[in-house]
Each structure stands twice: as C-alpha cells, then as structure tokens.
Design a protein around this motif. Structure first.
Motif, PDB file in Angstrom:
ATOM      1  N   PHE A 260       0.817  -1.212   0.000  1.00 28.82           N
ATOM      2  CA  PHE A 260       0.000   0.000   0.000  1.00 28.82           C
ATOM      3  C   PHE A 260       0.858   1.272   0.000  1.00 28.82           C
ATOM      4  O   PHE A 260       0.498   2.272  -0.618  1.00 28.82           O
ATOM      5  CB  PHE A 260      -0.946   0.011   1.201  1.00 28.82           C
ATOM      6  CG  PHE A 260      -2.131  -0.914   1.063  1.00 28.82           C
ATOM      7  CD1 PHE A 260      -2.539  -1.368  -0.173  1.00 28.82           C
ATOM      8  CD2 PHE A 260      -2.841  -1.319   2.190  1.00 28.82           C
ATOM      9  CE1 PHE A 260      -3.628  -2.224  -0.311  1.00 28.82           C
ATOM     10  CE2 PHE A 260      -3.929  -2.163   2.071  1.00 28.82           C
ATOM     11  CZ  PHE A 260      -4.321  -2.616   0.825  1.00 28.82           C
ATOM     12  N   ASP A 261       1.970   1.231   0.710  1.00 33.34           N
ATOM     13  CA  ASP A 261       2.877   2.395   0.721  1.00 33.34           C
ATOM     14  C   ASP A 261       3.272   2.768  -0.702  1.00 33.34           C
ATOM     15  O   ASP A 261       3.288   3.956  -1.064  1.00 33.34           O
ATOM     16  CB  ASP A 261       4.139   2.079   1.538  1.00 33.34           C
ATOM     17  CG  ASP A 261       3.882   2.045   3.037  1.00 33.34           C
ATOM     18  OD1 ASP A 261       2.882   2.654   3.477  1.00 33.34           O
ATOM     19  OD2 ASP A 261       4.684   1.429   3.761  1.00 33.34           O
ATOM     20  N   ARG A 262       3.612   1.756  -1.491  1.00 27.25           N
ATOM     21  CA  ARG A 262       4.025   2.022  -2.883  1.00 27.25           C
ATOM     22  C   ARG A 262       2.859   2.525  -3.720  1.00 27.25           C
ATOM     23  O   ARG A 262       3.030   3.417  -4.584  1.00 27.25           O
ATOM     24  CB  ARG A 262       4.599   0.737  -3.502  1.00 27.25           C
ATOM     25  CG  ARG A 262       5.056   0.926  -4.942  1.00 27.25           C
ATOM     26  CD  ARG A 262       6.247   1.859  -5.022  1.00 27.25           C
ATOM     27  NE  ARG A 262       6.572   2.200  -6.387  1.00 27.25           N
ATOM     28  CZ  ARG A 262       6.209   3.325  -7.003  1.00 27.25           C
ATOM     29  NH1 ARG A 262       5.504   4.253  -6.353  1.00 27.25           N
ATOM     30  NH2 ARG A 262       6.551   3.543  -8.257  1.00 27.25           N
ATOM     31  N   GLN A 263       1.666   2.005  -3.481  1.00 24.27           N
ATOM     32  CA  GLN A 263       0.507   2.438  -4.258  1.00 24.27           C
ATOM     33  C   GLN A 263       0.126   3.882  -3.930  1.00 24.27           C
ATOM     34  O   GLN A 263      -0.337   4.620  -4.798  1.00 24.27           O
ATOM     35  CB  GLN A 263      -0.680   1.497  -4.017  1.00 24.27           C
ATOM     36  CG  GLN A 263      -0.392   0.030  -4.283  1.00 24.27           C
ATOM     37  CD  GLN A 263       0.441  -0.203  -5.518  1.00 24.27           C
ATOM     38  OE1 GLN A 263       0.100   0.258  -6.617  1.00 24.27           O
ATOM     39  NE2 GLN A 263       1.552  -0.910  -5.358  1.00 24.27           N
ATOM     40  N   VAL A 264       0.307   4.261  -2.691  1.00 25.22           N
ATOM     41  CA  VAL A 264       0.056   5.649  -2.303  1.00 25.22           C
ATOM     42  C   VAL A 264       1.064   6.566  -2.996  1.00 25.22           C
ATOM     43  O   VAL A 264       0.712   7.628  -3.525  1.00 25.22           O
ATOM     44  CB  VAL A 264       0.133   5.814  -0.769  1.00 25.22           C
ATOM     45  CG1 VAL A 264       0.098   7.291  -0.383  1.00 25.22           C
ATOM     46  CG2 VAL A 264      -1.013   5.061  -0.099  1.00 25.22           C
ATOM     47  N   GLU A 265       2.335   6.162  -3.026  1.00 22.63           N
ATOM     48  CA  GLU A 265       3.368   6.954  -3.706  1.00 22.63           C
ATOM     49  C   GLU A 265       3.045   7.123  -5.185  1.00 22.63           C
ATOM     50  O   GLU A 265       3.292   8.190  -5.771  1.00 22.63           O
ATOM     51  CB  GLU A 265       4.728   6.266  -3.564  1.00 22.63           C
ATOM     52  CG  GLU A 265       5.293   6.268  -2.155  1.00 22.63           C
ATOM     53  CD  GLU A 265       6.583   5.465  -2.073  1.00 22.63           C
ATOM     54  OE1 GLU A 265       7.059   4.979  -3.137  1.00 22.63           O
ATOM     55  OE2 GLU A 265       7.120   5.313  -0.958  1.00 22.63           O
ATOM     56  N   ALA A 266       2.497   6.071  -5.789  1.00 17.17           N
ATOM     57  CA  ALA A 266       2.179   6.100  -7.217  1.00 17.17           C
ATOM     58  C   ALA A 266       0.847   6.775  -7.507  1.00 17.17           C
ATOM     59  O   ALA A 266       0.474   6.924  -8.676  1.00 17.17           O
ATOM     60  CB  ALA A 266       2.165   4.675  -7.764  1.00 17.17           C
ATOM     61  N   GLY A 267       0.127   7.190  -6.472  1.00 21.12           N
ATOM     62  CA  GLY A 267      -1.158   7.863  -6.661  1.00 21.12           C
ATOM     63  C   GLY A 267      -2.299   6.932  -6.990  1.00 21.12           C
ATOM     64  O   GLY A 267      -3.365   7.372  -7.425  1.00 21.12           O
ATOM     65  N   ARG A 268      -2.105   5.638  -6.767  1.00 19.59           N
ATOM     66  CA  ARG A 268      -3.154   4.673  -7.085  1.00 19.59           C
ATOM     67  C   ARG A 268      -4.135   4.478  -5.933  1.00 19.59           C
ATOM     68  O   ARG A 268      -5.221   3.939  -6.109  1.00 19.59           O
ATOM     69  CB  ARG A 268      -2.522   3.327  -7.447  1.00 19.59           C
ATOM     70  CG  ARG A 268      -1.611   3.392  -8.672  1.00 19.59           C
ATOM     71  CD  ARG A 268      -0.928   2.065  -8.925  1.00 19.59           C
ATOM     72  NE  ARG A 268       0.107   2.194  -9.961  1.00 19.59           N
ATOM     73  CZ  ARG A 268       1.304   1.669  -9.900  1.00 19.59           C
ATOM     74  NH1 ARG A 268       1.653   0.956  -8.826  1.00 19.59           N
ATOM     75  NH2 ARG A 268       2.168   1.833 -10.880  1.00 19.59           N
ATOM     76  N   LEU A 269      -3.720   4.848  -4.727  1.00 24.51           N
ATOM     77  CA  LEU A 269      -4.586   4.783  -3.554  1.00 24.51           C
ATOM     78  C   LEU A 269      -4.403   6.061  -2.745  1.00 24.51           C
ATOM     79  O   LEU A 269      -3.368   6.719  -2.822  1.00 24.51           O
ATOM     80  CB  LEU A 269      -4.240   3.565  -2.684  1.00 24.51           C
ATOM     81  CG  LEU A 269      -4.542   2.177  -3.239  1.00 24.51           C
ATOM     82  CD1 LEU A 269      -3.999   1.098  -2.299  1.00 24.51           C
ATOM     83  CD2 LEU A 269      -6.029   1.974  -3.480  1.00 24.51           C
ATOM     84  N   SER A 270      -5.406   6.363  -1.952  1.00 30.31           N
ATOM     85  CA  SER A 270      -5.343   7.524  -1.067  1.00 30.31           C
ATOM     86  C   SER A 270      -5.542   7.039   0.367  1.00 30.31           C
ATOM     87  O   SER A 270      -6.668   6.800   0.805  1.00 30.31           O
ATOM     88  CB  SER A 270      -6.438   8.536  -1.445  1.00 30.31           C
ATOM     89  OG  SER A 270      -6.404   9.655  -0.576  1.00 30.31           O
TER      90      SER A 270
END
Length: 222
Positions: free
Chosen positions: A154-164
C-alpha cells in the motif's frame, strides 16, 4: 586430513548431509505433531503420542524440542510464516491494484475457510490462555507478517497515486478484515458449512467495493 574432490571438501559434503538429515528429522517430527495436535488439541496431546505418530523415539523428540510448548510454538509459527510468504507475494509495480487485491482476497479467504485452519486457530486460542507466548508467537508469525507485507504494498501504491491512504497499516488490517467479514466468526463457532466458492467471491467483491470507497484514488482523508 581433509580430502578435496573437484574443488569441494569432502568434509563440507558430509556436514551438508548431516544438516539435511537434521532438517528432515525435524520436519518429520513437526508433521507428526501437527497430526496429533489437530486430532487431540493442545491439552490432549502428549509428547509420547507425538513421538509415536512421528515415528521417532521419545529421546529423539526431546533432542529437538524440550517441551510440548516449544514444539507447538515451532509448528504454529513455521506454518503461519510460510503461509504469509505464499499469500502475500505482491508486486508493488503492478498498476492493477484492484486485480492484485482481488487475487489476494480470494487466496486469503480460501485458506482461512479451510476446516484444518479454523481448527488450528481454535487450538492456539485455547492454549494462549495458559501460555500467552504461544498466542503472541502465532500472531507475530502470521497476521503481523501478512499485514506488514500488505502495508508495504500500500505504501508504494500511495506513492504512485493509485490509492489515497493516510495510515497504510490500518488500511491493510481493514482490507483483510473486510474479506473475512461475516464468515470467520461463524466458522470459529462451528456454525454452518465451510464457505462455497461463490460465497468467497461475493465476500471479496464486497470487500473491494468498501475498500475502494474509503481508500481509492481521490478518496477524502481526514
């Protein structure tokens, strides 16, 4: 004198063989223990019965494990750690977050719903009242490992803007809890049959819908 053959010390080969034999014997004991614990529970199991089912002498059993508690801890933690490694192999660069979570949710719920897994959870919960360390070891090897791996994803997805997500650790717990919602508690109390594939898929789709409503791209975070 150390003999060398094709650049490899014979002593090294012998030591490797000994380590392999030790590992095989340990696995043999753990497999026997697993059968006994599942059949008789923690309190009902005895080291003598475990030795018999594992096909080793009681003396050999005590060479590897000095008590029933240490054997039970080794068995449960190794199984849960291995399960976490298998289930939570997540590619942080895969842009299809919904697809990744769907695959994880289905695998997770299929495993959680197995009768033998439910039995192991009940067994640990029963033993943990008398031996809290067993419950802690089980939790750290299984749930904590899974949550940590999902949090990193999830940390990586937040960095990529895919999750908030504001707290990815909490979000990881939320997703797994959503997947088992309405199912795990029922199974722990032996209410009804193991979930069907259709029920598993429905649970996971509901979990995804709620999760992305809360944590999807652009979801409001307080």
């Amino acid at each position: 004198m150390t003999v060398v053959h094709d650049g490899i010390r014979v002593q090294d080969l012998a030591e490797a063989g000994e380590e392999s034999a030790e590992s095989a014997k340990r696995r043999q004991i753990l497999e026997g223990a697993r059968k006994v614990f599942l059949a008789q529970g923690f309190d009902g199991a005895s080291m003598g019965e475990i030795a018999k089912v594992a096909g080793v002498s009681k003396g050999t059993l005590y060479v590897y494990f000095d008590s029933k508690e240490s054997l039970f801890e080794a068995l449960t933690t190794e199984e849960k750690r291995g399960l976490a490694e298998v289930l939570f192999k997540l590619d942080p660069e895969d842009p299809d977050v919904r697809g990744v979570l769907r695959t994880l949710g289905l695998s997770y719920l299929r495993r959680m719903g197995k009768p033998e897994h439910i039995s192991s959870i009940r067994m640990v919960m029963g033993a943990a009242e008398k031996f809290p360390r067993l419950g802690q070891a089980f939790y750290e090897a299984g749930p904590c490992q899974g949550i940590a791996r999902l949090k990193a994803y999830f940390d990586r997805q937040v960095e990529a803007g895919r999750l908030s997500i504001e707290d990815t650790g909490v979000a990881a717990q939320h997703f797994l809890d959503l997947c088992v919602s309405g199912m795990l508690r029922r199974l722990l109390f032996s209410v009804g049959e193991p979930p069907t594939e259709a029920q598993i898929q429905r649970n996971v789709e509901n979990a995804l819908r709620v999760f992305f409503a809360a944590y999807g791209p652009g979801a409001p975070q307080e």
